[in-house]
Write a protein that holds these residues in place. Structure first.
Motif, short mmCIF file in Angstrom:
data_model
loop_
_atom_site.label_atom_id
_atom_site.label_comp_id
_atom_site.label_asym_id
_atom_site.label_seq_id
_atom_site.Cartn_x
_atom_site.Cartn_y
_atom_site.Cartn_z
N ILE A 1 22.45 -29.35 42.70
CA ILE A 1 22.85 -27.94 42.72
C ILE A 1 22.16 -27.18 41.60
O ILE A 1 22.19 -27.59 40.44
N THR A 2 21.52 -26.07 41.97
CA THR A 2 20.93 -25.19 40.97
C THR A 2 21.83 -23.97 40.77
O THR A 2 22.63 -23.63 41.65
N VAL A 3 21.69 -23.34 39.60
CA VAL A 3 22.49 -22.16 39.27
C VAL A 3 21.56 -21.04 38.85
O VAL A 3 20.70 -21.23 38.01
N GLU A 4 21.75 -19.87 39.46
CA GLU A 4 21.03 -18.67 39.05
C GLU A 4 22.06 -17.70 38.51
O GLU A 4 23.09 -17.46 39.14
N PHE A 5 21.80 -17.15 37.34
CA PHE A 5 22.73 -16.21 36.71
C PHE A 5 22.27 -14.79 37.03
O PHE A 5 21.29 -14.32 36.48
N SER A 6 22.98 -14.11 37.93
CA SER A 6 22.59 -12.74 38.26
C SER A 6 23.41 -11.71 37.48
O SER A 6 23.02 -10.55 37.42
N ALA A 7 24.53 -12.12 36.91
CA ALA A 7 25.31 -11.28 36.00
C ALA A 7 26.09 -12.21 35.07
O ALA A 7 26.62 -13.22 35.50
N SER A 8 26.11 -11.87 33.79
CA SER A 8 26.75 -12.73 32.80
C SER A 8 28.04 -12.13 32.27
O SER A 8 28.21 -10.91 32.26
N GLY A 9 28.90 -13.00 31.81
CA GLY A 9 30.15 -12.59 31.19
C GLY A 9 30.28 -13.24 29.83
O GLY A 9 29.36 -13.89 29.35
N ASN B 1 25.52 -23.56 57.84
CA ASN B 1 24.06 -23.57 57.80
C ASN B 1 23.52 -23.17 56.43
O ASN B 1 22.46 -23.62 56.04
N GLY B 2 24.21 -22.30 55.74
CA GLY B 2 23.73 -21.82 54.45
C GLY B 2 23.80 -22.87 53.37
O GLY B 2 24.61 -23.80 53.43
N ARG B 3 22.95 -22.73 52.40
CA ARG B 3 22.96 -23.63 51.24
C ARG B 3 23.03 -22.85 49.94
O ARG B 3 23.04 -23.41 48.88
N LYS B 4 23.07 -21.53 50.06
CA LYS B 4 23.11 -20.65 48.90
C LYS B 4 24.43 -19.90 48.93
O LYS B 4 24.76 -19.27 49.94
N PHE B 5 25.19 -19.98 47.83
CA PHE B 5 26.52 -19.38 47.79
C PHE B 5 26.69 -18.55 46.52
O PHE B 5 26.32 -18.99 45.44
N ILE B 6 27.28 -17.38 46.66
CA ILE B 6 27.50 -16.48 45.52
C ILE B 6 28.92 -16.65 45.03
O ILE B 6 29.89 -16.58 45.79
N TYR B 7 29.04 -16.88 43.72
CA TYR B 7 30.33 -17.07 43.06
C TYR B 7 30.55 -15.90 42.11
O TYR B 7 29.68 -15.60 41.27
N GLU C 1 33.38 -14.27 39.37
CA GLU C 1 34.64 -14.38 38.62
C GLU C 1 34.48 -13.57 37.35
O GLU C 1 33.54 -13.78 36.59
N GLY C 2 35.38 -12.63 37.16
CA GLY C 2 35.27 -11.75 36.00
C GLY C 2 33.95 -11.01 36.04
O GLY C 2 33.57 -10.44 37.07
N GLU C 3 33.22 -11.05 34.94
CA GLU C 3 31.91 -10.39 34.87
C GLU C 3 30.78 -11.26 35.42
O GLU C 3 29.66 -10.80 35.58
N TRP C 4 31.09 -12.51 35.72
CA TRP C 4 30.07 -13.46 36.17
C TRP C 4 29.72 -13.28 37.63
O TRP C 4 30.58 -13.04 38.47
N ARG C 5 28.44 -13.44 37.92
CA ARG C 5 27.95 -13.54 39.30
C ARG C 5 26.89 -14.63 39.27
O ARG C 5 25.82 -14.46 38.70
N LEU C 6 27.24 -15.77 39.87
CA LEU C 6 26.37 -16.94 39.87
C LEU C 6 25.96 -17.26 41.29
O LEU C 6 26.76 -17.12 42.22
N ILE C 7 24.73 -17.70 41.45
CA ILE C 7 24.24 -18.10 42.77
C ILE C 7 23.96 -19.59 42.71
O ILE C 7 23.11 -20.05 41.94
N PHE C 8 24.70 -20.35 43.50
CA PHE C 8 24.54 -21.81 43.56
C PHE C 8 23.76 -22.15 44.82
O PHE C 8 24.07 -21.66 45.91
N THR C 9 22.74 -23.00 44.66
CA THR C 9 21.98 -23.48 45.81
C THR C 9 22.12 -24.99 45.87
O THR C 9 21.89 -25.68 44.87
N PHE C 10 22.52 -25.49 47.03
CA PHE C 10 22.71 -26.92 47.26
C PHE C 10 21.45 -27.49 47.90
O PHE C 10 21.08 -27.10 49.01
N PHE C 11 20.79 -28.42 47.21
CA PHE C 11 19.61 -29.09 47.74
C PHE C 11 19.98 -30.52 48.10
O PHE C 11 20.45 -31.27 47.24
N PRO C 12 19.76 -30.95 49.35
CA PRO C 12 20.08 -32.33 49.73
C PRO C 12 19.13 -33.30 49.03
O PRO C 12 17.95 -33.01 48.85
N THR C 13 19.67 -34.43 48.62
CA THR C 13 18.85 -35.43 47.93
C THR C 13 18.33 -36.51 48.87
O THR C 13 17.56 -37.36 48.44
N ASP C 14 18.71 -36.45 50.15
CA ASP C 14 18.31 -37.50 51.07
C ASP C 14 17.31 -37.04 52.13
O ASP C 14 17.03 -37.77 53.07
#
Length: 92
Positions: free
Chosen positions: A21-29, A52-58, A60-73
């Motif tokens: 899982i990778t994390v992109e910080f699009s807004a910080s808190g 189908n998606g592998r990219k999810f926006i989280y 919470e508070g001032e945070w906006r994080l984008i998590f991308t799930f990459f399969p390892t297999d």
């Protein structure tokens, strides 16, 4: 340790089998988000049940994080592939 470092650590310590899982910080808190682990587990379950998606926006508070799930297999889907975008200039 900064809050950003704590977030990276939390993601790394969360066991999500067969995915990197990778994390992109699009807004910080300033405060540590409390529900990252449950969010990641929820999205992992969604993937296992056919999402189908592998990219999810989280958010919470001032945070906006984008998590991308990459399969390892298997090979990463083309739309999520990290590609070298450097172009070679032709010599004259």
């Amino acid at each position: 340790m900064t809050v950003t470092d704590q977030i990276f650590r939390k993601v790394a310590e969360t066991s999500i089998p067969h995915f990197f899982i990778t994390v992109e910080f699009s807004a910080s808190g300033t405060e540590m988000p409390e529900h990252i682990e449950s969010f990641l587990r929820e999205k992992h379950e969604a993937i296992l049940h056919g999402a189908n998606g592998r990219k999810f926006i989280y958010k919470e508070g001032e945070w906006r994080l984008i998590f991308t799930f990459f399969p390892t297999d298997r090979v990463v889907d083309e739309r999520y592939a990290l590609k070298n975008k450097v172009q070679m200039k032709s010599e004259r």
